[in-house]
Design a protein around this motif. Structure first.
Motif, PDB file in Angstrom:
ATOM      1  N   ASP A   1      87.392  98.782  86.535  1.00  0.00           N
ATOM      2  CA  ASP A   1      88.796  98.442  86.307  1.00  0.00           C
ATOM      3  C   ASP A   1      89.508  99.473  85.439  1.00  0.00           C
ATOM      4  N   GLU A   2      88.787 100.502  84.999  1.00  0.00           N
ATOM      5  CA  GLU A   2      89.403 101.604  84.267  1.00  0.00           C
ATOM      6  C   GLU A   2      90.481 102.284  85.106  1.00  0.00           C
ATOM      7  N   ARG A   3      90.357 102.178  86.414  1.00  0.00           N
ATOM      8  CA  ARG A   3      91.283 102.844  87.332  1.00  0.00           C
ATOM      9  C   ARG A   3      92.550 102.024  87.590  1.00  0.00           C
ATOM     10  N   ASP A   4      92.551 100.777  87.151  1.00  0.00           N
ATOM     11  CA  ASP A   4      93.632  99.855  87.510  1.00  0.00           C
ATOM     12  C   ASP A   4      95.009 100.328  87.060  1.00  0.00           C
ATOM     13  N   SER A   5      95.108 100.848  85.844  1.00  0.00           N
ATOM     14  CA  SER A   5      96.432 101.199  85.323  1.00  0.00           C
ATOM     15  C   SER A   5      97.097 102.293  86.155  1.00  0.00           C
ATOM     16  N   LEU A   6      96.318 103.215  86.688  1.00  0.00           N
ATOM     17  CA  LEU A   6      96.908 104.256  87.539  1.00  0.00           C
ATOM     18  C   LEU A   6      97.395 103.654  88.853  1.00  0.00           C
TER      19      LEU A   6
ATOM     20  N   VAL B   1     103.390 108.646  91.408  1.00  0.00           N
ATOM     21  CA  VAL B   1     101.949 108.562  91.671  1.00  0.00           C
ATOM     22  C   VAL B   1     101.697 107.877  93.009  1.00  0.00           C
ATOM     23  N   ASN B   2     100.733 108.402  93.747  1.00  0.00           N
ATOM     24  CA  ASN B   2     100.234 107.783  94.967  1.00  0.00           C
ATOM     25  C   ASN B   2      98.744 107.487  94.734  1.00  0.00           C
ATOM     26  N   ALA B   3      98.450 106.299  94.241  1.00  0.00           N
ATOM     27  CA  ALA B   3      97.073 105.908  93.908  1.00  0.00           C
ATOM     28  C   ALA B   3      96.766 104.557  94.528  1.00  0.00           C
ATOM     29  N   GLN B   4      95.726 104.515  95.348  1.00  0.00           N
ATOM     30  CA  GLN B   4      95.361 103.275  96.031  1.00  0.00           C
ATOM     31  C   GLN B   4      93.845 103.132  96.089  1.00  0.00           C
TER      32      GLN B   4
ATOM     33  N   ALA C   1      80.590  97.223  98.572  1.00  0.00           N
ATOM     34  CA  ALA C   1      80.610  95.953  97.843  1.00  0.00           C
ATOM     35  C   ALA C   1      81.891  95.157  98.068  1.00  0.00           C
ATOM     36  N   TRP C   2      82.834  95.688  98.858  1.00  0.00           N
ATOM     37  CA  TRP C   2      84.129  95.022  99.057  1.00  0.00           C
ATOM     38  C   TRP C   2      83.946  93.675  99.730  1.00  0.00           C
ATOM     39  N   LYS C   3      84.566  92.629  99.155  1.00  0.00           N
ATOM     40  CA  LYS C   3      84.462  91.279  99.720  1.00  0.00           C
ATOM     41  C   LYS C   3      85.827  90.649  99.990  1.00  0.00           C
ATOM     42  N   SER C   4      86.799  90.979  99.148  1.00  0.00           N
ATOM     43  CA  SER C   4      88.119  90.370  99.301  1.00  0.00           C
ATOM     44  C   SER C   4      89.170  91.284  98.698  1.00  0.00           C
ATOM     45  N   LEU C   5      90.445  90.855  98.791  1.00  0.00           N
ATOM     46  CA  LEU C   5      91.534  91.655  98.242  1.00  0.00           C
ATOM     47  C   LEU C   5      91.420  91.834  96.731  1.00  0.00           C
ATOM     48  N   LYS C   6      90.695  90.949  96.064  1.00  0.00           N
ATOM     49  CA  LYS C   6      90.485  91.111  94.620  1.00  0.00           C
ATOM     50  C   LYS C   6      89.803  92.437  94.312  1.00  0.00           C
ATOM     51  N   ASP C   7      88.982  92.907  95.252  1.00  0.00           N
ATOM     52  CA  ASP C   7      88.249  94.161  95.041  1.00  0.00           C
ATOM     53  C   ASP C   7      89.127  95.390  95.215  1.00  0.00           C
TER      54      ASP C   7
ATOM     55  N   ASN D   1      94.215  93.086  94.771  1.00  0.00           N
ATOM     56  CA  ASN D   1      95.117  92.171  95.490  1.00  0.00           C
ATOM     57  C   ASN D   1      96.078  92.861  96.456  1.00  0.00           C
ATOM     58  N   GLN D   2      95.653  93.994  96.961  1.00  0.00           N
ATOM     59  CA  GLN D   2      96.367  94.630  98.063  1.00  0.00           C
ATOM     60  C   GLN D   2      95.362  95.091  99.103  1.00  0.00           C
ATOM     61  N   ALA D   3      95.841  95.223 100.329  1.00  0.00           N
ATOM     62  CA  ALA D   3      94.960  95.683 101.402  1.00  0.00           C
ATOM     63  C   ALA D   3      94.394  97.058 101.067  1.00  0.00           C
ATOM     64  N   PRO D   4      93.121  97.302 101.362  1.00  0.00           N
ATOM     65  CA  PRO D   4      92.535  98.610 101.050  1.00  0.00           C
ATOM     66  C   PRO D   4      93.200  99.729 101.845  1.00  0.00           C
ATOM     67  N   ALA D   5      93.342 100.861 101.189  1.00  0.00           N
ATOM     68  CA  ALA D   5      93.927 102.034 101.841  1.00  0.00           C
ATOM     69  C   ALA D   5      92.859 102.771 102.635  1.00  0.00           C
ATOM     70  N   GLN D   6      93.304 103.633 103.512  1.00  0.00           N
ATOM     71  CA  GLN D   6      92.386 104.509 104.233  1.00  0.00           C
ATOM     72  C   GLN D   6      91.847 105.577 103.276  1.00  0.00           C
ATOM     73  N   GLU D   7      90.634 105.990 103.493  1.00  0.00           N
ATOM     74  CA  GLU D   7      90.076 107.072 102.689  1.00  0.00           C
ATOM     75  C   GLU D   7      90.834 108.367 102.959  1.00  0.00           C
TER      76      GLU D   7
END
Length: 403
Positions: free
Chosen positions: A227-232, A243-246, A252-258, A261-267
């Motif tokens: 969660d260190e990455r959350d603020s960015l 900033v464009n950070a997603q 280990a991804w199981k839900s949007l919480k991971d 709370n947003q859909a995962p971005a493409q790599e």
């Protein structure tokens, strides 16, 4: 160039340097300051001081003897200098990793390797160096996390690990990822791939886009390892023009919480990172494998936290090769730094160039082989016993199996 920039920075401000130096010590990130003006001055002062004090780690441009990294070997082996390494210490170490043996210019290891691709990456360099290496036993940890806490003080075991903190006494070695066994992603299902090939790809990508053509945005793509990455990521949602950070999916991804709370971005490929001026690096489980790749984009690297190290980190200097931030930066700290470098584009480009030059010149495949060779030869001098064959070990390579 360093000196000229330093002078320009110092002369461009009319703020009392002595007062600022009392508030902020050299090498720190942004300190507490009563107003934005002083914070901006503090950043300039840090850059000026860091560049003025910087000395190249090698007087040889080619650095054929990898002298830039020699101090790391000395420091890592120092705990064993007074006691040496006994057979018992190596037996104690066996539970922390994979046992290897070099005997009569042949390489052997335990029958089982916890991570076969990682062992392959390590063995590539060991096999290459066999003709130059004396007999020795060693234990190599292929896990992400180091094994020896500071309480060991180097007296009970000796283990090689790719990354550690100051609280560990593992001996750092160049990670397997320089050849094989890197993190598996959707873009790289079998791992990132060989460092020598990736170097060339990234150099070509960096050369294809001029600094002034890069997007003046902060950029990050990665999983929510911490969660260190959350603020960015949250700043990116609030200020997408900055900033464009997603977050992306990981195994280990199981839900949007991971993905907060947003859909995962493409790599995004490392080559795609080169489109942006400001790139961000965070620790993973231990040190992040992405850091060395980011520098080769010729973009400005923001490195969060300094706890985790790889063998080449110590010669990368804050404010000279990258922009340092302490662990868990706030959104405001990110904003201030990005805005600062958007308004001081020449400084941003200079630091980006310094970082690129160091990695390109001092983290070549020949530097990796050189480091392994020097490390193992100096390690061997600490062994206090005669190395014996072990018929239970698996033959990996060399001229002939004589065990």
């Amino acid at each position: 160039m360093f000196l000229v920039l330093c002078c320009v920075i110092i002369l461009s401000e009319n703020v009392n340097a002595a007062t600022e130096n009392q508030a902020c010590s050299e090498g720190e990130t942004i300190c507490a300051a009563p107003n934005v003006e002083k914070k901006l001055y503090a950043i300039k002062q840090r850059i000026a001081q860091a560049m003025a004090n910087y000395e190249s780690c090698s007087t040889d441009v080619a650095d054929v003897n990898c002298t830039c990294h020699a101090a790391v070997i000395k420091k890592d082996l120092a705990p064993y200098k007074s006691t040496g390494l006994s057979r018992k210490m190596l037996e104690n170490a066996a539970k922390y990793g994979t046992r290897y043996k070099i005997y009569k210019q042949q390489l052997y290891r335990d029958e089982n390797c916890m991570f076969p691709a990682r062992c392959q990456g390590i063995e590539h360099f060991l096999l290459q160096l066999l003709p130059q290496l004396p007999d020795m036993d060693l234990v190599i940890n292929t896990r992400d996390y180091p094994q020896l806490q500071s309480a060991f003080r180097g007296q009970d075991a000796a283990v090689f690990s790719f990354s550690k903190t100051q609280e560990h006494h593992d001996i750092m070695y160049p990670a397997w990822t320089f050849w094989a066994g890197g993190p598996a992603t959707k873009l790289h299902p079998t791992g990132i791939g060989r460092w020598d090939l990736m170097r060339e790809k990234l150099r070509n990508s960096a050369d294809a886009i001029a600094w002034n053509d890069k997007q003046a945005l902060g950029f990050f793509r990665g999983s929510r390892t911490s969660d260190e990455r959350d603020s960015l990521v949250l700043l990116s949602r609030r200020r997408p023009e900055l900033v464009n950070a997603q977050y992306t999916k990981n195994q280990a991804w199981k839900s949007l919480k991971d993905t907060l709370n947003q859909a995962p971005a493409q790599e995004a490929s490392f080559e795609d990172h080169c489109q942006y001026k400001y790139l961000f690096n965070f620790r993973g489980v231990a040190a992040s494998f992405r850091l060395k790749h980011l520098f080769l984009c010729k973009s400005l690297v923001f490195h969060v936290g300094d706890e985790w190290q790889e063998f080449f980190y110590p010669q990368l200097k804050p404010w000279v090769h990258y922009v340092p931030l302490q662990s868990y930066p706030s959104e405001q700290q990110y904003e201030e730094l990005i805005e600062f470098f958007k308004n001081h584009d020449e400084l941003a480009q200079q630091i980006a160039t310094n970082g690129y030059d160091f990695i390109w010149q001092h983290l070549r495949m020949e530097d990796i082989s050189c480091y392994w060779r020097k490390l193992l030869k100096r390690y061997k001098k600490l062994l206090k016993y005669e190395v014996q064959p072990d018929k239970q070990m698996k033959f990996v390579g060399g001229a002939k199996d004589e065990l």
